[in-house]
Enzyme design. Structure first.
Site, PDB file in Angstrom:
ATOM      1  N   GLU A   1      -8.728   3.036  -1.578  1.00 29.84           N
ATOM      2  CA  GLU A   1      -9.826   2.264  -0.972  1.00 29.84           C
ATOM      3  C   GLU A   1     -10.807   1.806  -2.034  1.00 29.84           C
ATOM      4  OE1 GLU A   1     -11.982   4.385   2.044  1.00 29.84           O
ATOM      5  OE2 GLU A   1     -10.332   5.774   2.306  1.00 29.84           O
TER       6      GLU A   1
ATOM      7  N   THR B   1     -15.092  -0.102   2.840  1.00 25.93           N
ATOM      8  CA  THR B   1     -14.039  -0.096   1.812  1.00 25.93           C
ATOM      9  C   THR B   1     -12.911  -1.034   2.217  1.00 25.93           C
ATOM     10  OG1 THR B   1     -12.998   1.852   2.839  1.00 25.93           O
ATOM     11  CG2 THR B   1     -14.482   2.261   0.991  1.00 25.93           C
TER      12      THR B   1
ATOM     13  N   ASN C   1      -8.972  -1.345   1.958  1.00 24.21           N
ATOM     14  CA  ASN C   1      -7.811  -0.485   1.692  1.00 24.21           C
ATOM     15  C   ASN C   1      -6.611  -1.330   1.261  1.00 24.21           C
ATOM     16  OD1 ASN C   1      -9.642   1.030   3.268  1.00 24.21           O
ATOM     17  ND2 ASN C   1      -8.017   2.391   3.942  1.00 24.21           N
TER      18      ASN C   1
HETATM   19  C1  LIG Z   1     -16.309   5.931  -4.135  1.00 32.55           C
HETATM   20  C2  LIG Z   1     -15.723   6.734  -2.998  1.00 32.55           C
HETATM   21  C3  LIG Z   1     -15.601   8.118  -3.135  1.00 32.55           C
HETATM   22  C4  LIG Z   1     -15.079   8.877  -2.090  1.00 32.55           C
HETATM   23  N1  LIG Z   1     -14.968  10.237  -2.240  1.00 32.55           N
HETATM   24  C5  LIG Z   1     -14.493  10.981  -1.225  1.00 32.55           C
HETATM   25  C6  LIG Z   1     -14.379  12.403  -1.358  1.00 32.55           C
HETATM   26  O1  LIG Z   1     -14.662  12.996  -2.405  1.00 32.55           O
HETATM   27  N2  LIG Z   1     -13.927  13.105  -0.284  1.00 32.55           N
HETATM   28  C7  LIG Z   1     -13.571  12.489   0.897  1.00 32.55           C
HETATM   29  O2  LIG Z   1     -13.189  13.182   1.835  1.00 32.55           O
HETATM   30  N3  LIG Z   1     -13.630  11.141   1.043  1.00 32.55           N
HETATM   31  C8  LIG Z   1     -14.089  10.389   0.006  1.00 32.55           C
HETATM   32  N4  LIG Z   1     -14.169   9.032   0.126  1.00 32.55           N
HETATM   33  C9  LIG Z   1     -13.493   8.384   1.229  1.00 32.55           C
HETATM   34  C10 LIG Z   1     -14.332   8.192   2.446  1.00 32.55           C
HETATM   35  O3  LIG Z   1     -14.224   9.373   3.186  1.00 32.55           O
HETATM   36  C11 LIG Z   1     -13.652   7.014   3.131  1.00 32.55           C
HETATM   37  O4  LIG Z   1     -14.149   5.839   2.581  1.00 32.55           O
HETATM   38  C12 LIG Z   1     -13.761   7.108   4.591  1.00 32.55           C
HETATM   39  O5  LIG Z   1     -12.810   8.060   4.986  1.00 32.55           O
HETATM   40  C13 LIG Z   1     -13.519   5.796   5.317  1.00 32.55           C
HETATM   41  O6  LIG Z   1     -12.160   5.563   5.458  1.00 32.55           O
HETATM   42  P1  LIG Z   1     -11.648   4.541   6.584  1.00 32.55           P
HETATM   43  O7  LIG Z   1     -12.161   3.185   6.204  1.00 32.55           O
HETATM   44  O8  LIG Z   1     -10.155   4.645   6.525  1.00 32.55           O
HETATM   45  O9  LIG Z   1     -12.174   4.979   7.906  1.00 32.55           O
HETATM   46  C14 LIG Z   1     -14.677   8.245  -0.900  1.00 32.55           C
HETATM   47  C15 LIG Z   1     -14.795   6.836  -0.774  1.00 32.55           C
HETATM   48  C16 LIG Z   1     -15.318   6.099  -1.801  1.00 32.55           C
HETATM   49  C17 LIG Z   1     -15.423   4.607  -1.661  1.00 32.55           C
END
Ligand SMILES: Cc1cc2nc3c(=O)[nH]c(=O)nc-3n(C[C@H](O)[C@H](O)[C@H](O)COP(=O)(O)O)c2cc1C
Length: 189
Positions: free
Chosen positions: A124, A42, A44
């Site tokens: 993100e 992702t 951010n």
């Molecule tokens: C389309 C999408 C949906 C997501 N849905 C959730 C969710 O429902 N619950 C959650 O805890 N994280 C969700 N995430 C977030 C992921 O946990 C997140 O991308 C991950 O924490 C990586 O973050 P970082 O790059 O800061 O480490 C989602 C991410 C995306 C791209």
């Protein structure tokens, strides 16, 4: 498509408050777990950089289009929130030939990532395209055209990945519809 009990019904065309469009925002690093742990990288952006009405949206998953722009800067290293040094390449490897600079479909999470126990909100974008590398420090302009679901907590990583993959398919198929596709043009400037 989807059919999960928590899916928000997707209208035939974007309905208020959508579309919501940003200016070009700086891409900053999160904790990198999206790519390393989930296999779903992702980009951010800082919440201060998006329009106030985007910040008022419920925590959850949304979709729209995104356009990347390179920044003319030398490679640098930036301290991540957890103190780790991360290389910012400012998108130097993004190319027209690879389609990296096209207007691309994306799915977006606005949330606190309860699965990872974050205590702050992040925005993100997961852009639906094969990139060869990350592009920290580049810029992204994007629009939000619809809402897929609320943010959820998960007990397993596999369940989170499964739902994100369903989110991706909902975004991909909806953005192919003429009534959504036409909002690609909003990002051309
Ligand atoms: C389309 C999408 C949906 C997501 N849905 C959730 C969710 O429902 N619950 C959650 O805890 N994280 C969700 N995430 C977030 C992921 O946990 C997140 O991308 C991950 O924490 C990586 O973050 P970082 O790059 O800061 O480490 C989602 C991410 C995306 C791209």
């Amino acid at each position: 498509m989807g059919g999960r009990p928590f899916d928000v019904p997707i209208p035939e065309e974007p309905k208020a408050p959508f579309p919501i469009i940003t200016e070009y925002c700086d891409i900053v690093c999160g904790f990198g777990r999206g790519s390393t742990d989930l296999g779903i990288p992702t980009a951010n952006v800082e919440i201060e950089e998006v329009p106030p009405r985007m910040n008022l949206l419920d925590l959850g998953v949304y979709f729209g289009f995104a356009h990347l722009e390179k920044v003319d800067k030398e490679l640098t290293h930036v301290n991540r929130k957890d103190g780790q040094k991360v290389a910012y390449n400012y998108g130097s490897h993004l190319t027209e030939e690879n389609g990296d600079l096209d207007i691309l479909p994306m799915v977006l999470s606005i949330g606190r990532n309860p699965f990872y126990g974050n205590d702050f909100k992040t925005i993100e974008l997961h852009i639906l395209h094969d990139f060869t590398d990350n592009f920290y420090g580049a810029k992204v302009k994007f629009n939000i055209l619809g809402h897929i679901r609320q943010e959820l907590d998960y007990t397993t990583k596999e369940a989170l990945i499964r739902d994100i993959n369903i989110d991706i398919e909902i975004a991909r198929s909806t953005l192919l519809k003429k009534s959504y596709l036409k909002y690609k043009e909003e990002l051309r400037c």
